[in-house]
Motif scaffolding. Structure first.
Motif, PDB file in Angstrom:
ATOM      1  N   THR A   1     -10.071   3.054   5.023  1.00  0.00           N
ATOM      2  CA  THR A   1      -8.899   2.277   5.444  1.00  0.00           C
ATOM      3  C   THR A   1      -7.620   2.987   5.029  1.00  0.00           C
ATOM      4  O   THR A   1      -6.647   3.069   5.791  1.00  0.00           O
ATOM      5  N   ASP A   2      -7.642   3.500   3.798  1.00  0.00           N
ATOM      6  CA  ASP A   2      -6.459   4.213   3.294  1.00  0.00           C
ATOM      7  C   ASP A   2      -6.128   5.403   4.204  1.00  0.00           C
ATOM      8  O   ASP A   2      -4.969   5.619   4.570  1.00  0.00           O
TER       9      ASP A   2
ATOM     10  N   THR B   1       0.871  -1.180   0.000  1.00  0.00           N
ATOM     11  CA  THR B   1       0.000   0.000   0.000  1.00  0.00           C
ATOM     12  C   THR B   1       0.911   1.235   0.000  1.00  0.00           C
ATOM     13  O   THR B   1       2.123   1.113   0.237  1.00  0.00           O
TER      14      THR B   1
ATOM     15  N   ALA C   1      -7.588  -6.916  -0.259  1.00  0.00           N
ATOM     16  CA  ALA C   1      -6.930  -5.867  -1.054  1.00  0.00           C
ATOM     17  C   ALA C   1      -7.925  -4.744  -1.332  1.00  0.00           C
ATOM     18  O   ALA C   1      -7.582  -3.558  -1.251  1.00  0.00           O
ATOM     19  N   ALA C   2      -9.172  -5.135  -1.640  1.00  0.00           N
ATOM     20  CA  ALA C   2     -10.200  -4.119  -1.915  1.00  0.00           C
ATOM     21  C   ALA C   2     -10.465  -3.284  -0.662  1.00  0.00           C
ATOM     22  O   ALA C   2     -10.616  -2.065  -0.729  1.00  0.00           O
ATOM     23  N   HIS C   3     -10.500  -3.949   0.503  1.00  0.00           N
ATOM     24  CA  HIS C   3     -10.726  -3.235   1.763  1.00  0.00           C
ATOM     25  C   HIS C   3      -9.609  -2.211   2.010  1.00  0.00           C
ATOM     26  O   HIS C   3      -9.864  -1.096   2.476  1.00  0.00           O
ATOM     27  N   LEU C   4      -8.371  -2.608   1.684  1.00  0.00           N
ATOM     28  CA  LEU C   4      -7.242  -1.679   1.903  1.00  0.00           C
ATOM     29  C   LEU C   4      -7.354  -0.442   1.020  1.00  0.00           C
ATOM     30  O   LEU C   4      -6.893   0.633   1.386  1.00  0.00           O
ATOM     31  N   ARG C   5      -7.993  -0.652  -0.165  1.00  0.00           N
ATOM     32  CA  ARG C   5      -8.118   0.487  -1.090  1.00  0.00           C
ATOM     33  C   ARG C   5      -9.298   1.393  -0.726  1.00  0.00           C
ATOM     34  O   ARG C   5      -9.401   2.503  -1.238  1.00  0.00           O
TER      35      ARG C   5
ATOM     36  N   LYS D   1      -8.462 -11.549  -2.235  1.00  0.00           N
ATOM     37  CA  LYS D   1      -8.627 -10.276  -2.957  1.00  0.00           C
ATOM     38  C   LYS D   1      -9.542  -9.273  -2.236  1.00  0.00           C
ATOM     39  O   LYS D   1      -9.279  -8.066  -2.283  1.00  0.00           O
TER      40      LYS D   1
ATOM     41  N   ARG E   1      -2.885   5.946   6.528  1.00  0.00           N
ATOM     42  CA  ARG E   1      -2.062   7.151   6.375  1.00  0.00           C
ATOM     43  C   ARG E   1      -1.814   7.800   7.741  1.00  0.00           C
ATOM     44  O   ARG E   1      -0.713   8.208   8.054  1.00  0.00           O
TER      45      ARG E   1
END
Ligand SMILES: Nc1nc2c(c(=O)[nH]1)N=C([C@H](O)[C@H](O)COP(=O)(O)OP(=O)(O)OP(=O)(O)O)CN2
Length: 231
Positions: A180-181, A142, A172-176, A169, A185
């Motif tokens: 979450t992003d 990320t 990965a979608a959750h991280l995007r 997968k 940060r």
């Protein structure tokens, strides 16, 4: 005089673990998967295999025999032609751990600690040299650090998976997702438990594997979540 004796005693108990990595390239077809799964088709990987072993009695045996075996048996070959099992990285790591025990361990004062087979830079399987437990690992890069999930299961499924890497997968979608992003940060590795709990609550019920640990590495900071023993 006394100090020397102490030093000799501690040296007598010393343990040395050596790790060596070997790379090879090969293709495989996961023919037990449905025809519609992309990995049913012939495709290649740049594999890397890392063996870690405890070297006893002061011996520092080279693990190069493993490198020779990998080069001769698998490099630039179709794995399906070379092994009698479905060639997933879980099965490969179990096979290599067994080969190591039969070939290297039986001939030298050396004991396997772990065998890791990486299919890609973000996917791997590990066989514990002592317990034989197999885990898989998937890293999600990320903008705020790399997140690595380790999953285990009581045994492998009919395809030879803990769970299909593709089943991860949704994580990965959750991280995007924007929230979450933003959380990553702001909090970076401190968010690791939150992400692990999201995985356990939302994704784990839909897959076969069980989350063993989660790690966020961001610059000089690392956050590690490990599942409690009762899980
Ligand atoms: N648990 C396992 N799952 C999968 C394995 C495996 O060995 N163990 N192997 C595969 C395939 O070999 C495939 O090449 C890799 O799958 P996947 O990670 O889904 O594919 P990509 O690297 O292309 O990842 P994308 O996220 O789709 O880009 C499948 N699963």
């Amino acid at each position: 005089m006394k100090a020397k004796a102490t030093s000799e005693n501690s040296l007598a108990d010393e343990q040395i673990t050596i790790s060596e990595r070997f790379d090879f390239s090969a293709s495989h077809e996961l023919r037990l998967l449905p025809d519609s799964h992309k990995c049913h088709r012939n495709h290649g990987h740049n594999y890397s295999v890392t063996a870690s072993a405890l070297v006893r009695d002061g011996a520092r045996e080279s693990l190069s025999a493993l490198g020779d075996y990998l080069a001769e048996t698998f490099d630039h070959r179709l794995l399906n032609d070379r092994v009698p099992f479905h060639p997933t990285c879980e099965h490969l790591t179990a096979h290599l751990a067994e080969w190591f025990r039969d070939t290297i361990e039986s001939a030298a004062p050396i004991m396997l600690v772990a065998m890791v087979v990486s299919e890609t830079t973000t996917t791997s399987a590990r066989c514990d040299g002592v317990t034989g437990e197999i885990t898989i690992s998937k890293t999600f890069p990320t903008g705020h650090g790399d997140i690595t999930l380790v999953l285990g299961a009581d045994d492998l499924d009919e395809f030879g998976f803990v769970t299909d890497f593709g089943d991860l997968k949704p994580f990965a979608a959750h991280l995007r997702a924007v929230g979450t992003d933003e959380g990553l940060r702001r909090a970076g590795p401190a968010l690791v438990a939150h992400l692990a709990h999201w995985f356990v609550d939302n994704l784990e019920p839909k897959i076969r594997g069980r989350l063993v640990s989660a790690r966020i590495e961001s610059g000089t900071t690392t956050g590690l979540w490990e599942r409690g023993g009762a899980a």
